[in-house]
Design a protein around this motif. Structure first.
Motif, PDB file in Angstrom:
ATOM      1  N   SER A  79       0.853  -1.183   0.000  1.00 38.77           N
ATOM      2  CA  SER A  79       0.000   0.000   0.000  1.00 38.77           C
ATOM      3  C   SER A  79       0.892   1.237   0.000  1.00 38.77           C
ATOM      4  O   SER A  79       1.746   1.391   0.876  1.00 38.77           O
ATOM      5  CB  SER A  79      -0.857  -0.051   1.275  1.00 38.77           C
ATOM      6  N   LYS A  80       0.713   2.104  -1.011  1.00 36.02           N
ATOM      7  CA  LYS A  80       1.573   3.286  -1.126  1.00 36.02           C
ATOM      8  C   LYS A  80       0.744   4.513  -1.482  1.00 36.02           C
ATOM      9  O   LYS A  80      -0.191   4.419  -2.282  1.00 36.02           O
ATOM     10  CB  LYS A  80       2.638   3.062  -2.216  1.00 36.02           C
ATOM     11  N   VAL A  85      -4.095  12.250   4.762  1.00 33.46           N
ATOM     12  CA  VAL A  85      -4.431  11.263   3.726  1.00 33.46           C
ATOM     13  C   VAL A  85      -3.675   9.947   3.964  1.00 33.46           C
ATOM     14  O   VAL A  85      -4.251   8.861   3.815  1.00 33.46           O
ATOM     15  CB  VAL A  85      -4.155  11.820   2.314  1.00 33.46           C
ATOM     16  N   ALA A  86      -2.401  10.052   4.349  1.00 30.73           N
ATOM     17  CA  ALA A  86      -1.615   8.833   4.617  1.00 30.73           C
ATOM     18  C   ALA A  86      -2.194   8.103   5.834  1.00 30.73           C
ATOM     19  O   ALA A  86      -2.263   6.870   5.862  1.00 30.73           O
ATOM     20  CB  ALA A  86      -0.155   9.178   4.851  1.00 30.73           C
ATOM     21  N   GLU A 101       5.260   8.655  -0.003  1.00 30.77           N
ATOM     22  CA  GLU A 101       6.220   9.510  -0.719  1.00 30.77           C
ATOM     23  C   GLU A 101       5.653  10.922  -0.732  1.00 30.77           C
ATOM     24  O   GLU A 101       4.452  11.116  -0.951  1.00 30.77           O
ATOM     25  CB  GLU A 101       6.405   9.028  -2.163  1.00 30.77           C
ATOM     26  N   ILE A 102       6.515  11.897  -0.501  1.00 29.34           N
ATOM     27  CA  ILE A 102       6.116  13.308  -0.571  1.00 29.34           C
ATOM     28  C   ILE A 102       6.935  13.962  -1.683  1.00 29.34           C
ATOM     29  O   ILE A 102       8.174  13.886  -1.672  1.00 29.34           O
ATOM     30  CB  ILE A 102       6.392  14.044   0.767  1.00 29.34           C
ATOM     31  N   LEU A 116      -2.689   6.759  -5.131  1.00 32.98           N
ATOM     32  CA  LEU A 116      -2.620   5.495  -4.387  1.00 32.98           C
ATOM     33  C   LEU A 116      -2.216   4.368  -5.325  1.00 32.98           C
ATOM     34  O   LEU A 116      -2.688   4.315  -6.459  1.00 32.98           O
ATOM     35  CB  LEU A 116      -3.983   5.133  -3.785  1.00 32.98           C
ATOM     36  N   THR A 117      -1.358   3.506  -4.836  1.00 30.71           N
ATOM     37  CA  THR A 117      -1.059   2.247  -5.528  1.00 30.71           C
ATOM     38  C   THR A 117      -1.213   1.142  -4.494  1.00 30.71           C
ATOM     39  O   THR A 117      -0.415   1.048  -3.553  1.00 30.71           O
ATOM     40  CB  THR A 117       0.380   2.241  -6.089  1.00 30.71           C
ATOM     41  N   ILE A 118      -2.263   0.344  -4.657  1.00 30.56           N
ATOM     42  CA  ILE A 118      -2.558  -0.705  -3.688  1.00 30.56           C
ATOM     43  C   ILE A 118      -2.568  -2.029  -4.424  1.00 30.56           C
ATOM     44  O   ILE A 118      -3.384  -2.258  -5.318  1.00 30.56           O
ATOM     45  CB  ILE A 118      -3.950  -0.505  -3.016  1.00 30.56           C
TER      46      ILE A 118
END
Ligand SMILES: NC(=O)c1ccc[n+]([C@@H]2O[C@H](COP(=O)([O-])OP(=O)(O)OC[C@H]3O[C@@H](n4cnc5c(N)ncnc54)[C@H](O)[C@@H]3O)[C@@H](O)[C@H]2O)c1
Length: 267
Positions: free
Chosen positions: A139-140, A190-191, A207-208, A221-223
């Motif tokens: 989850s990213k 959000v995170a 990541e910021i 989002l990449t889940i």
């Protein structure tokens, strides 16, 4: 379109914090949400636009059925303790407070209160929740803002990052949601919301990115799930009342409030 549940019960709603988000939610309630009535407000500086009594957190918690939190994170523990001990429903938009102040969840587990975390400035939380039922592998979240949006962030100061020297899109932080909460407390709701919906803060990668071309705030989002992979991207223009916030976040609270009485609910 939504169909409301026929009920004679009107639930009273209080709002803690009538800044950018709280004011937008107050206006929506005053304009009318079936089954709900805005009865109390709380803020250090009352907004004279509202003809609704301003009270302290104790009275807000005791008098209202549902309390909507729209405060700076540091003010959340005091409100949460009072609302949860009064066994009420807390709609919490400053979700990062649940990471920064774990005592809130400690209090919560010994009560019959409810905490509802709206999707806020995020998109795709509905899909994340469904994926979780089948198993999430990774989850990213990557958040991108204009460099000036990170002014004053503890991590920027600690690392001596000169935001004015960022001329192209640059990754300025990578870590888990806990680390992000401490590094960028004002930017990390959000995170926190993603971590609550998915794998928890330790396993949520953050990541910021600082991008001088950014017109607003973007969250991607990449889940990776066992059977599906979810990609979601939302671009939010800043809220004119508070450039560090987003209009969508207030409307996610309004949507959560409407679901309290809607007979047809799409999640
Ligand atoms: N979940 C999300 O995606 C998301 C998105 C945007 C904003 N947020 C969060 O929502 C919260 C509210 O945002 P906003 O833009 O409305 O902020 P804002 O600064 O416009 O409003 C905050 C209000 O709280 C009041 N306040 C501060 N301390 C108080 C205290 N001790 N008691 C009573 N009132 C107090 C202030 O006077 C102000 O009116 C922030 O924590 C922000 O980080 C979350």
């Amino acid at each position: 379109m939504s169909i409301s549940v026929p009920t004679n019960t009107t639930l009273s709603v209080g709002i803690a914090g009538t800044g950018a988000l709280g004011s937008a939610v107050a206006h929506a309630l005053i304009n009318g949400i079936d089954g709900l009535k805005l009865t109390h407000l709380s803020d250090l500086t009352p907004n004279k636009d509202f003809n609704i009594p301003y009270v302290d957190f104790d009275e807000l918690a005791n008098e209202c059925d549902i309390i909507v939190e729209c405060l700076p994170p540091k003010a959340v523990p005091e409100l949460a303790e009072k609302v949860l001990k009064a066994q009420k429903t807390l709609i919490m938009i400053s979700s990062c407070a649940l990471l920064i102040y774990p005592e809130i969840l400690d209090i919560h587990k010994d009560t019959h209160s409810r905490i509802i975390v709206p999707s806020g400035a995020l998109s795709g939380i509905d899909g994340v929740k469904a994926l979780k039922e089948l198993g999430i592998i990774s989850s990213k979240i990557a958040s991108t803002k204009h460099p000036r949006g990170f002014t004053g962030a503890p991590y920027v100061d600690k690392m001596g990052i000169d935001l004015t020297q960022i001329k192209t899109k640059t990754k300025i932080f990578e870590g888990n949601a806990f680390e992000a909460a401490n590094a960028f407390p004002a930017n990390v709701n959000v995170a926190a919301t993603l971590s609550l919906a998915a794998l928890g803060p330790e396993k949520t990668r953050v990541e910021i990115w600082a991008d001088p071309e950014a017109k607003g705030n973007m969250h991607e989002l990449t889940i990776e799930g066992t059977y599906s992979t979810l990609y979601s991207r939302i671009e939010n223009k800043p809220d004119p009342a508070n450039p560090k916030s987003s209009m969508l976040a207030a409307q996610s609270i309004v949507s959560a409030l409407k679901d309290m009485h809607n007979q047809l609910i799409v999640l």
